[in-house]
Design an enzyme around this catalytic site. Structure first.
Site, PDB file in Angstrom:
ATOM      1  N   GLY A 188       0.790  -1.220   0.000  1.00 39.68           N
ATOM      2  CA  GLY A 188       0.000   0.000   0.000  1.00 39.68           C
ATOM      3  C   GLY A 188       0.823   1.271   0.000  1.00 39.68           C
ATOM      4  CB  THR A 189       3.719   2.388   1.996  1.00 38.78           C
ATOM      5  OG1 THR A 189       3.031   2.401   3.253  1.00 38.78           O
ATOM      6  CG2 THR A 189       4.719   3.542   1.962  1.00 38.78           C
ATOM      7  CG  ASN A 215      -6.574   4.093   8.105  1.00 39.64           C
ATOM      8  OD1 ASN A 215      -6.982   5.092   7.535  1.00 39.64           O
ATOM      9  ND2 ASN A 215      -5.545   4.113   8.926  1.00 39.64           N
ATOM     10  CB  THR A 227      13.420  -9.636  -9.646  1.00 41.01           C
ATOM     11  OG1 THR A 227      14.543  -9.410 -10.498  1.00 41.01           O
ATOM     12  CG2 THR A 227      12.980 -11.086  -9.742  1.00 41.01           C
ATOM     13  CB  CYS A 274       1.575   8.191  25.745  1.00 40.64           C
ATOM     14  SG  CYS A 274       2.803   9.049  26.723  1.00 40.64           S
TER      15      CYS A 274
END
Lengths: 116, 385
Positions: B71-72, B151, B237, B325
Protein backbone atom coordinates in the site's frame (compact mmCIF):
# COMPACT_ATOMS: atom_id res chain seq x y z
CA UNK A 1 6.67 -3.33 24.68
CA UNK A 2 5.27 -3.67 28.20
CA UNK A 3 6.34 -6.33 30.68
CA UNK A 4 3.94 -8.98 31.88
CA UNK A 5 3.96 -7.26 35.27
CA UNK A 6 2.80 -3.95 33.73
CA UNK A 7 0.11 -5.69 31.70
CA UNK A 8 -1.18 -7.52 34.77
CA UNK A 9 -1.26 -4.32 36.84
CA UNK A 10 -3.23 -2.55 34.12
CA UNK A 11 -5.67 -5.44 33.81
CA UNK A 12 -6.24 -5.84 37.55
CA UNK A 13 -5.64 -2.31 38.87
CA UNK A 14 -5.04 -3.30 42.50
CA UNK A 15 -5.83 -0.70 45.20
CA UNK A 16 -7.78 1.40 42.71
CA UNK A 17 -10.03 4.32 43.58
CA UNK A 18 -10.26 7.14 46.08
CA UNK A 19 -10.30 7.03 49.86
CA UNK A 20 -12.78 8.83 52.13
CA UNK A 21 -10.54 9.73 55.04
CA UNK A 22 -6.88 9.40 54.12
CA UNK A 23 -4.28 10.55 56.60
CA UNK A 24 -1.97 11.43 53.71
CA UNK A 25 -2.67 12.33 50.08
CA UNK A 26 -0.45 13.51 47.26
CA UNK A 27 -0.98 14.54 43.67
CA UNK A 28 1.46 14.95 40.79
CA UNK A 29 1.00 15.58 37.11
CA UNK A 30 2.90 15.90 33.88
CA UNK A 31 1.58 19.07 32.25
CA UNK A 32 2.94 18.07 28.84
CA UNK A 33 0.98 14.87 28.37
CA UNK A 34 -1.65 15.48 31.04
CA UNK A 35 -0.81 12.40 33.12
CA UNK A 36 -2.08 12.73 36.68
CA UNK A 37 -1.62 10.51 39.76
CA UNK A 38 -3.13 10.74 43.23
CA UNK A 39 -1.92 8.50 46.05
CA UNK A 40 -4.00 8.22 49.21
CA UNK A 41 -2.71 6.60 52.40
CA UNK A 42 -4.06 5.73 55.82
CA UNK A 43 -1.11 5.49 58.21
CA UNK A 44 -1.68 3.74 61.52
CA UNK A 45 1.16 3.79 64.03
CA UNK A 46 3.56 4.83 61.30
CA UNK A 47 2.64 2.05 58.90
CA UNK A 48 0.59 2.13 55.69
CA UNK A 49 -2.59 0.32 56.58
CA UNK A 50 -4.63 1.32 53.52
CA UNK A 51 -3.44 2.71 50.22
CA UNK A 52 -5.39 3.66 47.09
CA UNK A 53 -4.56 5.40 43.84
CA UNK A 54 -6.27 7.35 41.13
CA UNK A 55 -4.62 8.03 37.79
CA UNK A 56 -5.20 9.16 34.26
CA UNK A 57 -2.82 9.04 31.37
CA UNK A 58 -0.64 6.49 29.71
CA UNK A 59 -0.37 2.85 30.81
CA UNK A 60 3.12 3.40 32.26
CA UNK A 61 1.76 6.02 34.63
CA UNK A 62 -1.20 3.93 35.71
CA UNK A 63 0.91 0.79 36.18
CA UNK A 64 3.53 2.74 38.13
CA UNK A 65 0.91 4.13 40.49
CA UNK A 66 -0.60 0.67 41.00
CA UNK A 67 2.85 -0.82 41.60
CA UNK A 68 3.66 1.83 44.20
CA UNK A 69 0.52 0.99 46.13
CA UNK A 70 1.54 -2.65 46.29
CA UNK A 71 5.10 -1.74 47.26
CA UNK A 72 4.16 0.54 50.16
CA UNK A 73 1.25 -1.43 51.60
CA UNK A 74 2.17 -2.47 55.17
CA UNK A 75 5.45 -0.53 55.06
CA UNK A 76 6.51 2.31 57.33
CA UNK A 77 6.92 5.97 56.44
CA UNK A 78 10.69 5.70 56.12
CA UNK A 79 10.29 3.00 53.47
CA UNK A 80 7.92 5.22 51.50
CA UNK A 81 10.28 8.18 51.74
CA UNK A 82 13.27 6.13 50.61
CA UNK A 83 11.69 4.77 47.41
CA UNK A 84 13.53 5.86 44.26
CA UNK A 85 12.75 5.62 40.57
CA UNK A 86 14.77 2.46 40.03
CA UNK A 87 12.81 0.66 42.73
CA UNK A 88 9.64 1.23 40.73
CA UNK A 89 11.25 0.36 37.41
CA UNK A 90 12.61 -2.85 38.92
CA UNK A 91 9.20 -3.72 40.29
CA UNK A 92 7.62 -3.18 36.88
CA UNK A 93 10.16 -5.41 35.21
CA UNK A 94 11.05 -2.56 32.81
CA UNK A 95 9.42 0.35 31.09
CA UNK A 96 10.18 1.61 27.61
CA UNK A 97 12.55 4.56 28.02
CA UNK A 98 10.03 6.88 26.38
CA UNK A 99 7.51 5.93 29.06
CA UNK A 100 9.63 6.37 32.20
CA UNK A 101 8.04 9.73 32.87
CA UNK A 102 5.04 7.73 34.07
CA UNK A 103 7.02 6.22 36.93
CA UNK A 104 8.39 9.68 37.78
CA UNK A 105 4.90 11.18 38.05
CA UNK A 106 3.70 8.30 40.24
CA UNK A 107 6.75 8.60 42.51
CA UNK A 108 6.21 12.36 42.83
CA UNK A 109 2.64 11.71 43.94
CA UNK A 110 3.87 9.33 46.65
CA UNK A 111 6.51 11.83 47.80
CA UNK A 112 3.91 14.54 47.88
CA UNK A 113 1.75 12.30 50.07
CA UNK A 114 4.43 11.26 52.55
CA UNK A 115 6.38 14.51 52.67
CA UNK A 116 3.23 16.60 53.05
CA UNK B 1 -7.02 -18.25 27.40
CA UNK B 2 -9.03 -17.40 24.32
CA UNK B 3 -7.34 -15.16 21.75
CA UNK B 4 -9.51 -12.77 19.76
CA UNK B 5 -7.84 -10.72 17.08
CA UNK B 6 -9.80 -7.55 16.28
CA UNK B 7 -7.01 -5.49 14.74
CA UNK B 8 -7.51 -6.63 11.17
CA UNK B 9 -7.13 -3.11 9.78
CA UNK B 10 -3.50 -3.30 10.91
CA UNK B 11 -3.00 -6.65 9.28
CA UNK B 12 -4.79 -9.96 8.81
CA UNK B 13 -3.66 -13.54 9.26
CA UNK B 14 -2.57 -15.26 6.07
CA UNK B 15 -5.29 -17.54 4.71
CA UNK B 16 -3.96 -21.13 4.77
CA UNK B 17 -5.19 -21.59 1.19
CA UNK B 18 -3.12 -18.58 0.07
CA UNK B 19 -0.13 -20.02 1.91
CA UNK B 20 -0.58 -23.35 0.12
CA UNK B 21 -0.69 -21.54 -3.21
CA UNK B 22 2.56 -19.72 -2.38
CA UNK B 23 4.55 -22.70 -1.17
CA UNK B 24 5.73 -24.10 -4.53
CA UNK B 25 7.03 -20.67 -5.50
CA UNK B 26 9.16 -20.41 -2.38
CA UNK B 27 11.01 -23.63 -3.13
CA UNK B 28 10.82 -25.57 -6.39
CA UNK B 29 9.41 -22.89 -8.72
CA UNK B 30 11.97 -20.23 -7.93
CA UNK B 31 12.49 -18.85 -11.42
CA UNK B 32 12.80 -15.22 -12.42
CA UNK B 33 9.74 -14.30 -14.44
CA UNK B 34 11.94 -12.42 -16.90
CA UNK B 35 13.87 -15.58 -17.81
CA UNK B 36 13.12 -17.37 -21.05
CA UNK B 37 13.64 -20.92 -19.76
CA UNK B 38 10.93 -23.10 -18.27
CA UNK B 39 11.58 -22.07 -14.69
CA UNK B 40 11.18 -18.44 -15.67
CA UNK B 41 8.10 -19.00 -17.75
CA UNK B 42 6.45 -20.97 -14.96
CA UNK B 43 6.94 -17.97 -12.68
CA UNK B 44 5.62 -15.64 -15.37
CA UNK B 45 2.50 -17.77 -15.82
CA UNK B 46 1.88 -17.70 -12.08
CA UNK B 47 2.19 -13.91 -12.05
CA UNK B 48 -0.23 -13.53 -14.94
CA UNK B 49 -2.76 -15.80 -13.24
CA UNK B 50 -2.47 -13.66 -10.09
CA UNK B 51 -2.85 -10.50 -12.18
CA UNK B 52 -6.13 -11.85 -13.53
CA UNK B 53 -7.28 -12.81 -10.02
CA UNK B 54 -6.65 -9.26 -8.78
CA UNK B 55 -8.38 -7.79 -11.84
CA UNK B 56 -11.41 -10.04 -11.35
CA UNK B 57 -11.84 -8.79 -7.79
CA UNK B 58 -11.89 -5.11 -8.74
CA UNK B 59 -13.53 -5.34 -12.17
CA UNK B 60 -10.75 -4.20 -14.45
CA UNK B 61 -8.49 -5.35 -17.24
CA UNK B 62 -5.56 -7.44 -15.99
CA UNK B 63 -3.06 -5.36 -17.95
CA UNK B 64 -3.88 -2.39 -15.67
CA UNK B 65 -2.53 -4.16 -12.56
CA UNK B 66 1.02 -3.26 -11.50
CA UNK B 67 2.45 -5.45 -8.74
CA UNK B 68 4.63 -3.83 -6.10
CA UNK B 69 5.54 -4.03 -2.41
CA UNK B 70 2.21 -2.91 -0.93
CA UNK B 71 0.00 0.00 0.00
CA UNK B 72 2.68 2.52 0.87
CA UNK B 73 4.49 2.02 -2.42
CA UNK B 74 1.19 2.12 -4.31
CA UNK B 75 0.24 5.44 -2.70
CA UNK B 76 3.70 6.95 -3.16
CA UNK B 77 3.97 5.93 -6.78
CA UNK B 78 0.40 6.91 -7.64
CA UNK B 79 0.56 10.42 -6.18
CA UNK B 80 4.08 11.21 -7.26
CA UNK B 81 3.73 9.32 -10.53
CA UNK B 82 0.73 11.39 -11.66
CA UNK B 83 2.06 14.67 -10.25
CA UNK B 84 5.29 14.26 -12.22
CA UNK B 85 3.59 12.99 -15.37
CA UNK B 86 1.27 16.02 -15.47
CA UNK B 87 3.60 18.66 -14.04
CA UNK B 88 3.61 20.66 -17.28
CA UNK B 89 -0.19 20.93 -17.14
CA UNK B 90 -0.44 22.03 -13.54
CA UNK B 91 0.97 21.63 -10.05
CA UNK B 92 -2.07 21.47 -7.84
CA UNK B 93 -3.18 18.34 -5.99
CA UNK B 94 -6.28 17.87 -3.86
CA UNK B 95 -6.38 15.29 -1.10
CA UNK B 96 -7.92 15.04 2.36
CA UNK B 97 -6.73 15.35 5.94
CA UNK B 98 -7.74 11.77 6.72
CA UNK B 99 -5.53 10.03 4.16
CA UNK B 100 -2.99 7.40 5.10
CA UNK B 101 0.45 8.85 5.90
CA UNK B 102 1.71 7.27 2.66
CA UNK B 103 -0.38 9.83 0.76
CA UNK B 104 0.06 12.72 3.20
CA UNK B 105 3.86 12.46 3.45
CA UNK B 106 4.13 12.17 -0.35
CA UNK B 107 1.99 15.29 -0.77
CA UNK B 108 4.15 17.17 1.75
CA UNK B 109 7.24 16.08 -0.13
CA UNK B 110 5.74 17.37 -3.38
CA UNK B 111 4.95 20.68 -1.67
CA UNK B 112 8.65 21.05 -0.94
CA UNK B 113 9.23 20.59 -4.67
CA UNK B 114 6.90 23.44 -5.61
CA UNK B 115 3.56 21.66 -5.94
CA UNK B 116 0.51 23.13 -4.20
CA UNK B 117 -1.68 20.78 -2.19
CA UNK B 118 -5.18 21.36 -0.82
CA UNK B 119 -6.08 19.18 2.15
CA UNK B 120 -9.85 18.82 2.40
CA UNK B 121 -11.43 18.64 5.82
CA UNK B 122 -14.10 16.14 6.85
CA UNK B 123 -17.35 16.38 8.77
CA UNK B 124 -17.81 14.89 12.25
CA UNK B 125 -18.51 11.50 10.65
CA UNK B 126 -15.18 11.60 8.83
CA UNK B 127 -16.54 12.18 5.33
CA UNK B 128 -15.28 14.79 2.87
CA UNK B 129 -17.57 17.46 1.46
CA UNK B 130 -18.15 17.26 -2.29
CA UNK B 131 -18.89 20.99 -2.32
CA UNK B 132 -15.58 21.74 -0.64
CA UNK B 133 -13.85 19.55 -3.19
CA UNK B 134 -15.54 21.34 -6.07
CA UNK B 135 -14.54 24.71 -4.68
CA UNK B 136 -10.93 23.57 -4.31
CA UNK B 137 -10.49 22.54 -7.95
CA UNK B 138 -8.66 24.94 -10.25
CA UNK B 139 -7.32 24.92 -13.78
CA UNK B 140 -4.00 23.87 -12.26
CA UNK B 141 -5.43 20.77 -10.54
CA UNK B 142 -4.07 17.58 -12.08
CA UNK B 143 -4.73 15.01 -9.35
CA UNK B 144 -7.32 14.21 -6.69
CA UNK B 145 -6.33 11.54 -4.18
CA UNK B 146 -9.15 10.46 -1.85
CA UNK B 147 -9.22 7.19 0.03
CA UNK B 148 -12.03 4.71 -0.62
CA UNK B 149 -12.70 3.83 3.03
CA UNK B 150 -10.95 5.24 6.05
CA UNK B 151 -8.78 2.85 8.02
CA UNK B 152 -9.76 4.21 11.43
CA UNK B 153 -13.50 4.83 11.11
CA UNK B 154 -14.40 2.76 8.07
CA UNK B 155 -16.13 5.81 6.53
CA UNK B 156 -16.73 5.31 2.81
CA UNK B 157 -15.96 8.43 0.83
CA UNK B 158 -18.22 9.77 -1.95
CA UNK B 159 -16.03 8.64 -4.83
CA UNK B 160 -18.81 8.66 -7.45
CA UNK B 161 -19.11 12.42 -6.95
CA UNK B 162 -15.33 12.80 -6.83
CA UNK B 163 -14.99 11.00 -10.17
CA UNK B 164 -17.81 13.04 -11.73
CA UNK B 165 -16.18 16.33 -10.79
CA UNK B 166 -12.79 15.11 -11.92
CA UNK B 167 -13.92 13.74 -15.27
CA UNK B 168 -15.70 17.01 -16.12
CA UNK B 169 -12.35 18.76 -15.68
CA UNK B 170 -9.88 16.19 -17.01
CA UNK B 171 -8.38 15.59 -13.55
CA UNK B 172 -6.78 12.24 -12.69
CA UNK B 173 -8.26 10.46 -9.64
CA UNK B 174 -6.35 8.14 -7.32
CA UNK B 175 -7.91 6.26 -4.44
CA UNK B 176 -6.20 4.41 -1.63
CA UNK B 177 -8.58 1.45 -1.46
CA UNK B 178 -6.47 -0.62 0.91
CA UNK B 179 -9.33 -0.90 3.43
CA UNK B 180 -12.07 -1.32 0.86
CA UNK B 181 -10.82 -3.95 -1.58
CA UNK B 182 -12.02 -7.42 -0.56
CA UNK B 183 -14.30 -5.85 2.07
CA UNK B 184 -16.96 -4.24 -0.14
CA UNK B 185 -17.59 -4.53 -3.89
CA UNK B 186 -15.08 -2.39 -5.79
CA UNK B 187 -15.98 -2.32 -9.47
CA UNK B 188 -13.78 -0.15 -11.64
CA UNK B 189 -16.03 -0.73 -14.64
CA UNK B 190 -18.66 1.26 -12.77
CA UNK B 191 -16.43 3.68 -10.87
CA UNK B 192 -13.99 5.45 -13.19
CA UNK B 193 -11.03 5.81 -10.84
CA UNK B 194 -7.72 6.19 -12.66
CA UNK B 195 -5.41 4.70 -10.04
CA UNK B 196 -6.23 2.46 -7.09
CA UNK B 197 -3.96 1.21 -4.30
CA UNK B 198 -4.42 -2.18 -2.67
CA UNK B 199 -2.30 -4.48 -0.53
CA UNK B 200 -2.49 -8.19 0.17
CA UNK B 201 -2.02 -8.37 3.92
CA UNK B 202 -5.22 -6.45 4.65
CA UNK B 203 -7.30 -9.35 3.31
CA UNK B 204 -5.45 -12.51 4.31
CA UNK B 205 -2.71 -12.35 1.71
CA UNK B 206 1.00 -12.10 2.50
CA UNK B 207 2.78 -8.95 3.66
CA UNK B 208 5.16 -7.08 1.38
CA UNK B 209 3.09 -7.38 -1.78
CA UNK B 210 0.40 -5.17 -3.25
CA UNK B 211 -0.79 -3.69 -6.48
CA UNK B 212 -1.52 -0.40 -8.10
CA UNK B 213 -4.27 -0.26 -10.66
CA UNK B 214 -3.37 2.19 -13.44
CA UNK B 215 -6.18 2.74 -15.91
CA UNK B 216 -5.06 2.38 -19.52
CA UNK B 217 -3.99 5.77 -20.86
CA UNK B 218 -3.71 7.35 -17.42
CA UNK B 219 -0.69 9.64 -17.06
CA UNK B 220 1.83 7.84 -14.88
CA UNK B 221 5.53 8.39 -14.34
CA UNK B 222 7.14 5.25 -12.84
CA UNK B 223 9.00 5.77 -9.56
CA UNK B 224 10.95 2.52 -9.34
CA UNK B 225 13.33 2.51 -12.26
CA UNK B 226 15.11 -0.60 -13.43
CA UNK B 227 14.24 -3.34 -15.88
CA UNK B 228 11.14 -3.44 -18.01
CA UNK B 229 9.13 -5.32 -15.41
CA UNK B 230 5.41 -4.68 -15.09
CA UNK B 231 5.29 -3.10 -18.55
CA UNK B 232 7.84 -0.49 -17.56
CA UNK B 233 5.69 0.75 -14.70
CA UNK B 234 7.66 -0.75 -11.80
CA UNK B 235 11.22 -2.00 -12.12
CA UNK B 236 12.46 -4.90 -10.00
CA UNK B 237 12.29 -8.68 -10.08
CA UNK B 238 8.77 -9.71 -9.15
CA UNK B 239 8.05 -11.20 -5.72
CA UNK B 240 6.57 -14.32 -7.26
CA UNK B 241 5.42 -16.18 -4.11
CA UNK B 242 3.99 -12.96 -2.70
CA UNK B 243 2.16 -12.18 -5.93
CA UNK B 244 0.77 -15.72 -6.08
CA UNK B 245 -0.42 -15.34 -2.49
CA UNK B 246 -2.00 -11.98 -3.29
CA UNK B 247 -3.79 -13.47 -6.28
CA UNK B 248 -5.09 -16.39 -4.21
CA UNK B 249 -6.25 -13.99 -1.49
CA UNK B 250 -8.14 -11.98 -4.10
CA UNK B 251 -9.87 -15.08 -5.42
CA UNK B 252 -10.80 -16.23 -1.91
CA UNK B 253 -12.13 -12.76 -1.12
CA UNK B 254 -14.17 -12.62 -4.29
CA UNK B 255 -15.86 -15.93 -3.52
CA UNK B 256 -16.73 -14.78 -0.01
CA UNK B 257 -17.43 -11.10 -0.57
CA UNK B 258 -21.23 -11.21 -0.26
CA UNK B 259 -21.05 -13.41 2.81
CA UNK B 260 -18.40 -11.17 4.33
CA UNK B 261 -20.70 -8.19 3.88
CA UNK B 262 -23.70 -9.74 5.61
CA UNK B 263 -22.01 -11.81 8.30
CA UNK B 264 -19.34 -9.31 9.30
CA UNK B 265 -21.81 -6.44 9.39
CA UNK B 266 -24.04 -8.52 11.68
CA UNK B 267 -21.14 -9.34 14.02
CA UNK B 268 -19.87 -5.75 14.06
CA UNK B 269 -23.34 -4.36 14.69
CA UNK B 270 -23.95 -6.83 17.52
CA UNK B 271 -20.65 -5.89 19.12
CA UNK B 272 -21.44 -2.20 18.80
CA UNK B 273 -25.07 -2.28 19.93
CA UNK B 274 -24.34 -4.63 22.85
CA UNK B 275 -21.57 -2.37 24.08
CA UNK B 276 -23.77 0.69 23.70
CA UNK B 277 -26.44 -1.07 25.77
CA UNK B 278 -24.06 -2.19 28.52
CA UNK B 279 -21.59 0.67 28.85
CA UNK B 280 -22.67 4.25 29.53
CA UNK B 281 -20.64 7.08 28.07
CA UNK B 282 -19.91 5.34 24.77
CA UNK B 283 -19.88 7.06 21.39
CA UNK B 284 -19.46 5.76 17.86
CA UNK B 285 -16.81 7.55 15.81
CA UNK B 286 -17.65 7.65 12.12
CA UNK B 287 -20.83 7.09 10.14
CA UNK B 288 -23.23 4.39 11.26
CA UNK B 289 -24.37 3.63 7.72
CA UNK B 290 -21.86 4.29 4.95
CA UNK B 291 -18.89 2.44 6.34
CA UNK B 292 -17.13 -0.82 5.57
CA UNK B 293 -18.62 -3.84 7.37
CA UNK B 294 -15.70 -4.74 9.57
CA UNK B 295 -14.88 -1.54 11.49
CA UNK B 296 -16.25 -0.13 14.75
CA UNK B 297 -14.48 2.85 16.27
CA UNK B 298 -15.80 3.62 19.74
CA UNK B 299 -14.86 6.24 22.34
CA UNK B 300 -15.15 5.26 26.00
CA UNK B 301 -15.69 8.33 28.14
CA UNK B 302 -13.16 8.76 30.98
CA UNK B 303 -11.09 5.79 29.80
CA UNK B 304 -7.53 6.18 28.52
CA UNK B 305 -7.62 4.10 25.36
CA UNK B 306 -4.12 2.71 25.70
CA UNK B 307 -4.83 1.38 29.17
CA UNK B 308 -7.97 -0.31 27.91
CA UNK B 309 -5.98 -1.77 25.01
CA UNK B 310 -3.50 -3.33 27.43
CA UNK B 311 -6.21 -4.59 29.77
CA UNK B 312 -7.90 -6.28 26.81
CA UNK B 313 -4.60 -7.61 25.50
CA UNK B 314 -3.96 -9.19 28.89
CA UNK B 315 -7.23 -11.09 28.40
CA UNK B 316 -6.24 -12.12 24.87
CA UNK B 317 -8.12 -9.46 22.89
CA UNK B 318 -6.19 -7.43 20.31
CA UNK B 319 -7.52 -3.99 19.30
CA UNK B 320 -5.98 -0.59 18.53
CA UNK B 321 -6.30 2.95 19.90
CA UNK B 322 -6.92 6.44 18.60
CA UNK B 323 -4.05 8.06 20.46
CA UNK B 324 -0.65 6.99 21.69
CA UNK B 325 1.69 8.48 24.26
CA UNK B 326 5.15 9.01 22.80
CA UNK B 327 8.07 10.30 24.82
CA UNK B 328 5.85 12.07 27.30
CA UNK B 329 3.48 13.67 24.84
CA UNK B 330 0.27 12.39 23.32
CA UNK B 331 0.04 11.76 19.57
CA UNK B 332 -3.66 11.75 18.74
CA UNK B 333 -5.07 10.20 15.60
CA UNK B 334 -4.95 12.70 12.73
CA UNK B 335 -8.20 11.22 11.43
CA UNK B 336 -10.17 11.71 14.65
CA UNK B 337 -8.64 15.18 15.01
CA UNK B 338 -9.77 16.10 11.49
CA UNK B 339 -13.28 15.03 12.51
CA UNK B 340 -13.16 17.67 15.22
CA UNK B 341 -13.47 15.23 18.11
CA UNK B 342 -12.17 16.54 21.42
CA UNK B 343 -8.98 15.33 23.11
CA UNK B 344 -10.89 13.23 25.65
CA UNK B 345 -12.95 11.49 23.01
CA UNK B 346 -9.87 10.79 20.93
CA UNK B 347 -7.95 9.60 23.98
CA UNK B 348 -10.69 7.11 24.77
CA UNK B 349 -11.05 5.78 21.22
CA UNK B 350 -10.67 2.09 20.46
CA UNK B 351 -10.86 0.58 17.00
CA UNK B 352 -12.27 -2.90 16.58
CA UNK B 353 -11.63 -4.33 13.12
CA UNK B 354 -13.04 -7.74 12.22
CA UNK B 355 -12.20 -10.22 9.51
CA UNK B 356 -13.90 -13.16 7.86
CA UNK B 357 -12.26 -15.34 10.50
CA UNK B 358 -14.03 -13.47 13.33
CA UNK B 359 -16.70 -15.65 14.94
CA UNK B 360 -19.80 -15.07 17.06
CA UNK B 361 -17.90 -16.70 19.95
CA UNK B 362 -15.16 -14.08 19.54
CA UNK B 363 -17.72 -11.30 19.90
CA UNK B 364 -19.30 -13.03 22.91
CA UNK B 365 -15.88 -13.23 24.56
CA UNK B 366 -15.23 -9.52 24.00
CA UNK B 367 -18.65 -8.71 25.42
CA UNK B 368 -17.86 -10.81 28.50
CA UNK B 369 -14.58 -8.96 29.16
CA UNK B 370 -14.92 -5.38 27.97
CA UNK B 371 -17.59 -3.89 30.27
CA UNK B 372 -15.72 -5.00 33.40
CA UNK B 373 -12.40 -3.71 32.02
CA UNK B 374 -13.97 -0.31 31.32
CA UNK B 375 -15.56 -0.17 34.77
CA UNK B 376 -12.25 -0.95 36.49
CA UNK B 377 -10.42 1.77 34.59
CA UNK B 378 -13.15 4.29 35.33
CA UNK B 379 -12.71 3.54 39.02
CA UNK B 380 -9.19 4.99 38.93
CA UNK B 381 -10.31 8.22 37.30
CA UNK B 382 -9.22 11.26 39.32
CA UNK B 383 -12.89 12.29 39.45
CA UNK B 384 -14.05 8.91 40.78
CA UNK B 385 -14.74 8.02 44.41
Amino acid sequence: MYSERVRKLIAELPNRGGLENPTHSGTAENPICGDLVRIHLVLVEGHVEVVRFQASGCPATIASAAAITEMVEGQDLAFCQALVLNDILDNLGSLPSARRHGAEVALQALRSAVDG
Amino acid sequence: MRHVYLDNNATTPLDPAAFEAMKPYLLEHFGNASSVHQQGQRAKSAIELARQQVANLIGCDASAIVFNSGGTESDNSAVRGVAYARREEGRHIVTSRIEHPAVLRTCESLESEGFRVTYLGVNEEGVISVDELENALTDETTLISIMYANNETGAIQPLCDVCRLAKERGITVHSDAVQAVAKIPVDLEQLPLDLVSLTGHKFHGPKGVGALYVRKGSPFHPMMLGGSHERNRRGGTENVPGIVGLGAACELAQWGLERFGTETTALRDRLESSLLDRIPGLEVNGPKERRVPHVANLSFEDVPGEALLIALDFRGIAVSTGAACTSGSVSPSHVLMAMGLGDKRIGGAIRFSLSRFTTAEDIDYVLSILPDAVEKIRQIGPGSH
